[in-house]
Design a protein around this motif. Structure first.
Motif, mmCIF file in Angstrom:
data_model
loop_
_atom_site.group_PDB
_atom_site.id
_atom_site.type_symbol
_atom_site.label_atom_id
_atom_site.label_comp_id
_atom_site.label_asym_id
_atom_site.label_seq_id
_atom_site.Cartn_x
_atom_site.Cartn_y
_atom_site.Cartn_z
ATOM 1 N N UNK A 93 -24.264 -10.713 5.462
ATOM 2 C CA UNK A 93 -23.431 -10.624 4.260
ATOM 3 C C UNK A 93 -23.462 -11.927 3.471
ATOM 4 N N UNK A 94 -23.336 -13.047 4.171
ATOM 5 C CA UNK A 94 -23.354 -14.364 3.526
ATOM 6 C C UNK A 94 -24.062 -15.343 4.445
ATOM 7 N N UNK A 95 -24.688 -16.359 3.843
ATOM 8 C CA UNK A 95 -25.325 -17.388 4.672
ATOM 9 C C UNK A 95 -25.448 -18.693 3.892
ATOM 10 N N UNK A 96 -25.288 -19.787 4.626
ATOM 11 C CA UNK A 96 -25.555 -21.120 4.097
ATOM 12 C C UNK A 96 -26.537 -21.758 5.052
ATOM 13 N N UNK A 97 -27.722 -22.116 4.533
ATOM 14 C CA UNK A 97 -28.769 -22.594 5.431
ATOM 15 C C UNK A 97 -29.565 -23.691 4.741
ATOM 16 N N UNK A 98 -29.354 -24.895 5.184
ATOM 17 C CA UNK A 98 -30.074 -26.055 4.665
ATOM 18 C C UNK A 98 -30.419 -26.992 5.816
ATOM 19 N N UNK A 99 -31.599 -27.560 5.740
ATOM 20 C CA UNK A 99 -32.026 -28.489 6.788
ATOM 21 C C UNK A 99 -31.076 -29.682 6.834
ATOM 22 N N UNK A 100 -30.715 -30.058 8.054
ATOM 23 C CA UNK A 100 -29.824 -31.199 8.241
ATOM 24 C C UNK A 100 -28.357 -30.845 8.147
ATOM 25 N N UNK A 101 -28.023 -29.552 7.914
ATOM 26 C CA UNK A 101 -26.631 -29.119 7.799
ATOM 27 C C UNK A 101 -26.347 -27.966 8.761
ATOM 28 N N UNK A 102 -25.064 -27.791 9.075
ATOM 29 C CA UNK A 102 -24.677 -26.635 9.893
ATOM 30 C C UNK A 102 -24.996 -25.340 9.147
ATOM 31 N N UNK A 103 -25.391 -24.329 9.901
ATOM 32 C CA UNK A 103 -25.617 -23.018 9.294
ATOM 33 C C UNK A 103 -24.329 -22.199 9.361
ATOM 34 N N UNK A 104 -23.951 -21.612 8.238
ATOM 35 C CA UNK A 104 -22.813 -20.692 8.176
ATOM 36 C C UNK A 104 -23.368 -19.285 7.951
ATOM 37 N N UNK A 105 -22.982 -18.354 8.808
ATOM 38 C CA UNK A 105 -23.564 -17.016 8.768
ATOM 39 C C UNK A 105 -22.474 -15.970 8.943
ATOM 40 N N UNK A 106 -22.450 -14.989 8.039
ATOM 41 C CA UNK A 106 -21.525 -13.864 8.170
ATOM 42 C C UNK A 106 -22.350 -12.592 8.326
ATOM 43 N N UNK A 107 -22.143 -11.899 9.441
ATOM 44 C CA UNK A 107 -22.929 -10.714 9.761
ATOM 45 C C UNK A 107 -21.997 -9.533 10.009
ATOM 46 N N UNK A 108 -22.392 -8.374 9.479
ATOM 47 C CA UNK A 108 -21.654 -7.138 9.773
ATOM 48 C C UNK A 108 -22.524 -6.250 10.644
ATOM 49 N N UNK A 109 -21.896 -5.621 11.629
ATOM 50 C CA UNK A 109 -22.636 -4.781 12.560
ATOM 51 C C UNK A 109 -21.702 -3.709 13.123
ATOM 52 N N UNK A 110 -22.268 -2.553 13.450
ATOM 53 C CA UNK A 110 -21.500 -1.493 14.113
ATOM 54 C C UNK A 110 -21.639 -1.660 15.616
ATOM 55 N N UNK A 111 -20.510 -1.636 16.309
ATOM 56 C CA UNK A 111 -20.486 -1.873 17.744
ATOM 57 C C UNK A 111 -20.272 -0.583 18.523
ATOM 58 N N UNK A 112 -20.737 -0.597 19.746
ATOM 59 C CA UNK A 112 -20.488 0.523 20.646
ATOM 60 C C UNK A 112 -18.979 0.642 20.872
ATOM 61 N N UNK A 113 -18.430 1.845 20.697
ATOM 62 C CA UNK A 113 -16.984 2.017 20.877
ATOM 63 C C UNK A 113 -16.539 1.704 22.312
ATOM 64 N N UNK A 114 -15.316 1.292 22.433
ATOM 65 C CA UNK A 114 -14.711 1.071 23.740
ATOM 66 C C UNK A 114 -13.564 2.081 23.882
ATOM 67 N N UNK A 115 -13.836 3.257 24.431
ATOM 68 C CA UNK A 115 -12.803 4.293 24.517
ATOM 69 C C UNK A 115 -11.559 3.812 25.272
ATOM 70 N N UNK A 116 -10.430 4.219 24.748
ATOM 71 C CA UNK A 116 -9.172 4.010 25.479
ATOM 72 C C UNK A 116 -9.001 5.230 26.385
ATOM 73 N N UNK A 117 -9.250 4.998 27.664
ATOM 74 C CA UNK A 117 -9.246 6.118 28.594
ATOM 75 C C UNK A 117 -7.846 6.693 28.766
ATOM 76 N N UNK A 118 -7.785 8.023 28.823
ATOM 77 C CA UNK A 118 -6.552 8.697 29.212
ATOM 78 C C UNK A 118 -6.660 9.077 30.675
ATOM 79 N N UNK A 119 -6.001 10.154 31.060
ATOM 80 C CA UNK A 119 -6.114 10.619 32.447
ATOM 81 C C UNK A 119 -7.526 11.115 32.714
#
Length: 427
Positions: A93-119
């Motif tokens: 989504x966003x990035x700041x990338x220059x030699x000699x500087x910290x890299x700032x990176x914003x990434x969006x991704x879909x994750x595997x669901x973590x079901x809330x188990x019932x009985x």
């Protein structure tokens, strides 16, 4: 490296900060990678200095290569650090990338669901009690008799019943116009076989030899001839003749000559035993499936659309392989059924969604119960696959290795073990 995760259901935003030292190292690796993959006059491969590479390929090319190296490693490390499992490709989504500087990176991704188990333990569903009736056994025995049945003409005044063969002349029209394939002479139609358009055969029941009638039907929406799909048609039908099967007498002699048994009683007893075992096995499978379905229904989670689409794609690929094994292509199948790929995928969706839900819940149960898969489990599974397909264990191992499906094999074993937690604890 610093990582923060903002998660809304299955969608996650990862904000990653990589130190300047990692960025600088990425530029060095980028220069080395490009140098080793190109030929620059006057320099051996891999020996051209950075300024020469930048002169030939541009500073932006080096920077982009460095970004790919640093960002990919940062993303992978972030997933490991936060114990996240993605099910989609990451989107920067966003990035700041220059030699000699910290890299700032914003990434969006879909994750595997973590079901809330019932009985999922101590569940109860009704288990169907099954008993094969004598009538069902007799129907099966009659299938043996039908192998040598003779077709005989019914009496002139006999009315058509299901199971009879009506010898018919027919001519169909749509909007008053004849159409290709809509006419036949002396066609032997088994009434009740559902081989004609739905509703056609039912309208012949009760007619006799010499009768004529207009049969009104509607072609199915998914009829393989697109020009006729969903259209209303009228068929003028004449009954030339009515024929019926004449079954051979069921005697010990007939049974001995046409089966592995010597008497009618032995045949019936064997059929009943095998049918009972099959019915009980089917009831057991349905019972166990119902228990797992209940555990899935008791869990709370949403399934990402991409997981359903991926599973549909997998099912379509399996369908293609099945068709190819029968000397048929997907294109031929679509032409025959009148469906396009969008319709095929739509038809697969309900099953795909249920399968994904079940897998996710079983994975969650395996995690909650700390279920492990050991080599004994793997060896037993491979041996079972080999036995099922008439192959050797080494052949199965080679196929798994070549196809890279060991992960799928392990997942299937794990889920089966999780399913037995549900089944074995049921009331």
């Amino acid at each position: 490296m610093n990582v923060t995760v903002e998660r809304v259901e299955n969608e996650a935003t990862l904000k990653i900060t990589a130190p300047a030292a990692a960025v600088n190292d990425g530029f060095k690796k980028a220069v080395a990678k490009i140098a080793n993959s190109v030929n620059i006059p006057g320099f051996r491969k891999g020996k051209a200095p950075r300024n020469i590479i930048e002169m030939h390929y541009g500073k932006e090319a080096v920077k982009q290569e460095a970004f790919e190296i640093v960002a990919n490693k940062a993303y992978t490390d972030a997933l490991d650090q936060e114990k996240l499992i993605p099910v989609s490709d990451p989107k920067v989504e966003e990035s700041t990338f220059e030699e000699g500087k910290d890299m700032e990176l914003t990434i969006k991704v879909t994750l595997k669901p973590e079901p809330e188990l019932g009985e999922y333990k101590g569940l109860h569903v009704e288990k169907e009690a099954v008993e094969v009736t004598d009538e069902a056994v007799e129907d099966a025995v009659n299938e043996l008799r039908k192998r040598n049945a003779k077709m005989v003409a019914a009496e002139d005044d006999a009315v058509i019943e299901k199971g009879d063969f009506a010898i018919i002349d027919f001519a169909g029209t749509v909007d008053g116009e004849a159409f290709s394939g809509g006419e036949g002479k002396g066609y032997p139609l088994e009434v009740g076989s559902n081989s004609f358009i739905p509703g056609f055969e039912d309208q012949l029941v009760g007619l006799k030899k010499g009768d004529s009638t207009d049969v009104e039907v509607t072609f199915p929406e998914e009829y393989f001839v697109k020009e006729l799909a969903g259209k209303e048609a009228i068929f003028k039908v004449n009954i030339q003749d009515v024929k019926r099967r004449e079954l051979p007498e069921l005697t010990d002699e007939y049974v001995a000559a046409n089966s592995d048994f010597k008497t009618v009683d032995e045949l019936r007893a064997n059929y009943k035993e095998r049918m009972q075992k099959s019915a009980e096995e089917n009831a057991k499978v349905a019972y166990e499936r119902a228990l797992v379905d209940l555990a899935v229904a008791n869990a709370k989670f949403t399934v990402p659309e991409i997981m359903i689409e991926d599973r549909i794609s997998q099912m379509v690929d399996e369908m293609k392989m099945s068709l190819e094994s029968r000397k048929m292509t997907m294109e031929m199948y679509m032409q025959y059924t009148g469906m396009d790929m969008a319709k095929i995928r739509e038809n697969q969706r309900p099953v795909a969604e249920e399968n994904v839900k079940t897998d996710l819940v079983l994975d969650a149960i395996a995690k909650a119960e700390n279920i492990q898969v050991d080599m004994a489990d793997v060896d037993a599974e491979i041996a079972a696959i080999a036995s099922q397909h008439g192959a050797s264990v080494d052949e199965v191992k080679k196929i798994i290795r070549n196809n890279g499906t060991m992960g799928l094999l392990l997942a299937n074993i794990l889920r089966r073990k999780a399913a037995h937690v549900v089944i074995d604890s049921a009331k």
